[in-house]
Scaffold this motif. Sequence first.
Motif, PDB file in Angstrom:
ATOM      1  N   ILE A 221       0.832  -1.212   0.000  1.00  0.00           N
ATOM      2  CA  ILE A 221       0.000   0.000   0.000  1.00  0.00           C
ATOM      3  C   ILE A 221       0.863   1.259   0.000  1.00  0.00           C
ATOM      4  CG2 ILE A 221      -1.701   1.315   1.322  1.00  0.00           C
ATOM      5  CD1 ILE A 221      -2.821  -1.357   2.307  1.00  0.00           C
ATOM      6  N   LEU A 222       1.896   1.276   0.836  1.00  0.00           N
ATOM      7  CA  LEU A 222       2.760   2.455   0.924  1.00  0.00           C
ATOM      8  C   LEU A 222       3.437   2.744  -0.414  1.00  0.00           C
ATOM      9  CD1 LEU A 222       4.121   4.629   2.711  1.00  0.00           C
ATOM     10  CD2 LEU A 222       5.888   2.930   3.253  1.00  0.00           C
ATOM     11  N   GLY A 223       3.859   1.683  -1.114  1.00  0.00           N
ATOM     12  CA  GLY A 223       4.590   1.856  -2.361  1.00  0.00           C
ATOM     13  C   GLY A 223       3.765   2.421  -3.499  1.00  0.00           C
ATOM     14  N   LEU A 224       2.438   2.453  -3.340  1.00  0.00           N
ATOM     15  CA  LEU A 224       1.613   3.057  -4.375  1.00  0.00           C
ATOM     16  C   LEU A 224       1.810   4.570  -4.436  1.00  0.00           C
ATOM     17  CD1 LEU A 224      -1.747   1.107  -3.852  1.00  0.00           C
ATOM     18  CD2 LEU A 224      -0.043   0.755  -5.655  1.00  0.00           C
ATOM     19  N   TRP A 225       2.211   5.165  -3.294  1.00  0.00           N
ATOM     20  CA  TRP A 225       2.311   6.622  -3.214  1.00  0.00           C
ATOM     21  C   TRP A 225       3.703   7.122  -2.825  1.00  0.00           C
ATOM     22  CZ3 TRP A 225      -1.711   9.091  -5.190  1.00  0.00           C
ATOM     23  CH2 TRP A 225      -2.936   8.403  -5.263  1.00  0.00           C
ATOM     24  N   TRP A 226       4.531   6.267  -2.269  1.00  0.00           N
ATOM     25  CA  TRP A 226       5.869   6.705  -1.857  1.00  0.00           C
ATOM     26  C   TRP A 226       6.889   5.634  -2.208  1.00  0.00           C
ATOM     27  CZ3 TRP A 226      10.189   5.447   0.795  1.00  0.00           C
ATOM     28  CH2 TRP A 226      11.056   6.496   1.110  1.00  0.00           C
ATOM     29  N   PRO A 227       7.918   6.007  -2.954  1.00  0.00           N
ATOM     30  CA  PRO A 227       8.093   7.315  -3.578  1.00  0.00           C
ATOM     31  C   PRO A 227       7.043   7.550  -4.669  1.00  0.00           C
ATOM     32  CG  PRO A 227       9.983   5.876  -4.015  1.00  0.00           C
ATOM     33  CD  PRO A 227       9.003   5.074  -3.258  1.00  0.00           C
ATOM     34  N   ASP A 228       6.911   8.783  -5.107  1.00  0.00           N
ATOM     35  CA  ASP A 228       5.864   9.134  -6.057  1.00  0.00           C
ATOM     36  C   ASP A 228       6.276   8.710  -7.468  1.00  0.00           C
ATOM     37  OD1 ASP A 228       3.641  10.148  -7.248  1.00  0.00           O
ATOM     38  OD2 ASP A 228       4.251  12.236  -7.121  1.00  0.00           O
ATOM     39  N   TRP A 229       6.216   7.397  -7.716  1.00  0.00           N
ATOM     40  CA  TRP A 229       6.666   6.857  -9.005  1.00  0.00           C
ATOM     41  C   TRP A 229       5.787   7.340 -10.157  1.00  0.00           C
ATOM     42  CZ3 TRP A 229       3.413   3.657 -11.818  1.00  0.00           C
ATOM     43  CH2 TRP A 229       2.278   3.212 -11.150  1.00  0.00           C
ATOM     44  N   LEU A 230       4.480   7.419  -9.918  1.00  0.00           N
ATOM     45  CA  LEU A 230       3.589   7.876 -10.979  1.00  0.00           C
ATOM     46  C   LEU A 230       3.825   9.356 -11.288  1.00  0.00           C
ATOM     47  CD1 LEU A 230       1.397   6.942 -12.868  1.00  0.00           C
ATOM     48  CD2 LEU A 230      -0.309   7.560 -11.154  1.00  0.00           C
ATOM     49  N   GLY A 231       4.147  10.129 -10.247  1.00  0.00           N
ATOM     50  CA  GLY A 231       4.466  11.535 -10.465  1.00  0.00           C
ATOM     51  C   GLY A 231       5.700  11.705 -11.334  1.00  0.00           C
TER      52      GLY A 231
ATOM     53  N   ALA B 247     -15.371  -5.999  -7.596  1.00  0.00           N
ATOM     54  CA  ALA B 247     -15.966  -4.841  -8.266  1.00  0.00           C
ATOM     55  C   ALA B 247     -14.957  -3.709  -8.395  1.00  0.00           C
ATOM     56  CB  ALA B 247     -17.200  -4.371  -7.497  1.00  0.00           C
ATOM     57  N   LEU B 248     -14.236  -3.407  -7.324  1.00  0.00           N
ATOM     58  CA  LEU B 248     -13.266  -2.313  -7.373  1.00  0.00           C
ATOM     59  C   LEU B 248     -12.097  -2.621  -8.295  1.00  0.00           C
ATOM     60  CD1 LEU B 248     -13.027  -0.907  -3.731  1.00  0.00           C
ATOM     61  CD2 LEU B 248     -13.562   0.354  -5.813  1.00  0.00           C
ATOM     62  N   THR B 249     -11.697  -3.873  -8.363  1.00  0.00           N
ATOM     63  CA  THR B 249     -10.600  -4.239  -9.255  1.00  0.00           C
ATOM     64  C   THR B 249     -10.987  -3.996 -10.706  1.00  0.00           C
ATOM     65  OG1 THR B 249      -9.792  -5.930  -7.707  1.00  0.00           O
ATOM     66  CG2 THR B 249      -9.079  -6.110  -9.993  1.00  0.00           C
ATOM     67  N   VAL B 250     -12.199  -4.391 -11.069  1.00  0.00           N
ATOM     68  CA  VAL B 250     -12.668  -4.173 -12.440  1.00  0.00           C
ATOM     69  C   VAL B 250     -12.756  -2.673 -12.742  1.00  0.00           C
ATOM     70  CG1 VAL B 250     -14.605  -4.464 -14.017  1.00  0.00           C
ATOM     71  CG2 VAL B 250     -13.911  -6.355 -12.533  1.00  0.00           C
ATOM     72  N   ILE B 251     -13.345  -1.912 -11.826  1.00  0.00           N
ATOM     73  CA  ILE B 251     -13.479  -0.464 -12.026  1.00  0.00           C
ATOM     74  C   ILE B 251     -12.105   0.191 -12.140  1.00  0.00           C
ATOM     75  CG2 ILE B 251     -14.260   1.694 -10.962  1.00  0.00           C
ATOM     76  CD1 ILE B 251     -16.532   0.069  -9.681  1.00  0.00           C
ATOM     77  N   THR B 252     -11.191  -0.208 -11.269  1.00  0.00           N
ATOM     78  CA  THR B 252      -9.838   0.350 -11.284  1.00  0.00           C
ATOM     79  C   THR B 252      -9.151   0.085 -12.619  1.00  0.00           C
ATOM     80  OG1 THR B 252      -9.608   0.084  -8.891  1.00  0.00           O
ATOM     81  CG2 THR B 252      -7.586   0.319 -10.165  1.00  0.00           C
ATOM     82  N   ALA B 253      -9.288  -1.148 -13.122  1.00  0.00           N
ATOM     83  CA  ALA B 253      -8.658  -1.500 -14.393  1.00  0.00           C
ATOM     84  C   ALA B 253      -9.192  -0.645 -15.532  1.00  0.00           C
ATOM     85  CB  ALA B 253      -8.887  -2.983 -14.692  1.00  0.00           C
ATOM     86  N   VAL B 254     -10.509  -0.444 -15.571  1.00  0.00           N
ATOM     87  CA  VAL B 254     -11.115   0.366 -16.633  1.00  0.00           C
ATOM     88  C   VAL B 254     -10.643   1.818 -16.544  1.00  0.00           C
ATOM     89  CG1 VAL B 254     -13.297   1.288 -17.522  1.00  0.00           C
ATOM     90  CG2 VAL B 254     -13.138  -1.122 -16.847  1.00  0.00           C
TER      91      VAL B 254
ATOM     92  N   GLY C  20      -6.532   8.987 -10.238  1.00  0.00           N
ATOM     93  CA  GLY C  20      -7.773   8.487  -9.668  1.00  0.00           C
ATOM     94  C   GLY C  20      -7.785   6.972  -9.593  1.00  0.00           C
ATOM     95  N   ALA C  21      -7.263   6.328 -10.632  1.00  0.00           N
ATOM     96  CA  ALA C  21      -7.185   4.865 -10.631  1.00  0.00           C
ATOM     97  C   ALA C  21      -6.275   4.379  -9.502  1.00  0.00           C
ATOM     98  CB  ALA C  21      -6.672   4.366 -11.976  1.00  0.00           C
ATOM     99  N   MET C  22      -5.192   5.125  -9.242  1.00  0.00           N
ATOM    100  CA  MET C  22      -4.287   4.741  -8.163  1.00  0.00           C
ATOM    101  C   MET C  22      -4.973   4.858  -6.806  1.00  0.00           C
ATOM    102  SD  MET C  22      -1.363   3.422  -8.089  1.00  0.00           S
ATOM    103  CE  MET C  22      -1.181   3.766  -9.838  1.00  0.00           C
ATOM    104  N   ALA C  23      -5.825   5.862  -6.655  1.00  0.00           N
ATOM    105  CA  ALA C  23      -6.591   5.993  -5.415  1.00  0.00           C
ATOM    106  C   ALA C  23      -7.561   4.826  -5.249  1.00  0.00           C
ATOM    107  CB  ALA C  23      -7.346   7.320  -5.400  1.00  0.00           C
ATOM    108  N   LEU C  24      -8.205   4.425  -6.351  1.00  0.00           N
ATOM    109  CA  LEU C  24      -9.114   3.281  -6.307  1.00  0.00           C
ATOM    110  C   LEU C  24      -8.358   1.996  -5.967  1.00  0.00           C
ATOM    111  CD1 LEU C  24     -11.376   3.962  -9.430  1.00  0.00           C
ATOM    112  CD2 LEU C  24     -12.086   3.998  -7.023  1.00  0.00           C
ATOM    113  N   LEU C  25      -7.154   1.847  -6.530  1.00  0.00           N
ATOM    114  CA  LEU C  25      -6.355   0.663  -6.223  1.00  0.00           C
ATOM    115  C   LEU C  25      -5.961   0.634  -4.754  1.00  0.00           C
ATOM    116  CD1 LEU C  25      -4.909  -1.858  -7.250  1.00  0.00           C
ATOM    117  CD2 LEU C  25      -2.939  -0.422  -7.809  1.00  0.00           C
ATOM    118  N   THR C  26      -5.674   1.809  -4.198  1.00  0.00           N
ATOM    119  CA  THR C  26      -5.348   1.888  -2.777  1.00  0.00           C
ATOM    120  C   THR C  26      -6.521   1.404  -1.933  1.00  0.00           C
ATOM    121  OG1 THR C  26      -3.903   3.790  -3.197  1.00  0.00           O
ATOM    122  CG2 THR C  26      -4.585   3.416  -0.924  1.00  0.00           C
ATOM    123  N   VAL C  27      -7.725   1.850  -2.283  1.00  0.00           N
ATOM    124  CA  VAL C  27      -8.922   1.399  -1.557  1.00  0.00           C
ATOM    125  C   VAL C  27      -9.085  -0.110  -1.705  1.00  0.00           C
ATOM    126  CG1 VAL C  27     -11.437   1.570  -1.426  1.00  0.00           C
ATOM    127  CG2 VAL C  27     -10.061   3.625  -1.810  1.00  0.00           C
ATOM    128  N   THR C  28      -8.813  -0.632  -2.894  1.00  0.00           N
ATOM    129  CA  THR C  28      -8.914  -2.074  -3.124  1.00  0.00           C
ATOM    130  C   THR C  28      -7.962  -2.845  -2.224  1.00  0.00           C
ATOM    131  OG1 THR C  28      -9.486  -1.654  -5.438  1.00  0.00           O
ATOM    132  CG2 THR C  28      -8.803  -3.886  -4.876  1.00  0.00           C
TER     133      THR C  28
END
Length: 232
Positions: free
Chosen positions: A37-47, A160-167, A189-197
Amino acid sequence: MTQPRPTKKKAVSGSIDPRWPKPKVVRWLELGAIPAILGLWWPDWLGGYGGEGAAYIAPALPPFPPLLTYAGALILLTACYQGIRGMGHHFNGVVIAGSLCVSAAIASVIAQLAGLSILSLLLTGFAAVFAAGFLWFTIGKVAEITQESRTWATWRAVFALTVITAVVYLSGLYLFATGATIGFAVMRGAMALLTVTFVLCRYGVHCYKTQTSIGAGFRDDPDLQFWAAAQE
């Protein structure tokens, strides 16, 4: 008045390789969830890919896949594999989804080293979806064993969230690749959804850890973990 015949315990014939005990599985699941979970946002790889890292507290590195999340996913995969080892189609699902996750993760790193950033982002998305997949199969097995409504609800929500996140992620990646300015925001936004997943998957671990229904403690021989209704 005739009383219904009670359901009786019956061992199913066959042999299952020994698996990790529940406490060890839980520890590894809890341990792997932290970097995943932490690695989704730190470091900011997507940024780093979008050049917007300066706007975030977490440092932006040169564009590169989320290696910290990959490390956490490997720990989670190991725990899922050992936790439901040999337990039917759920275990097969873990093996298939886990293999695809690892393959996509390795390929994303290779693509990035080759300078194929868009392909690397696509493969990173696949790795994330397959990671949620092997967690989903594991939660499904726990729900099947325990028959707890909260675990079933978590299992459905993760799917459900995995499918939505992928789309959403694929849509954002397409827009980003075509130069649309909104594309990067959609990927965020997709990264935020993946975090919730992933957080929901972590709640699934909590359900597994705290439930008390039959079979969940894995205290008996594996061959006695399966139950069947008494034959009429």
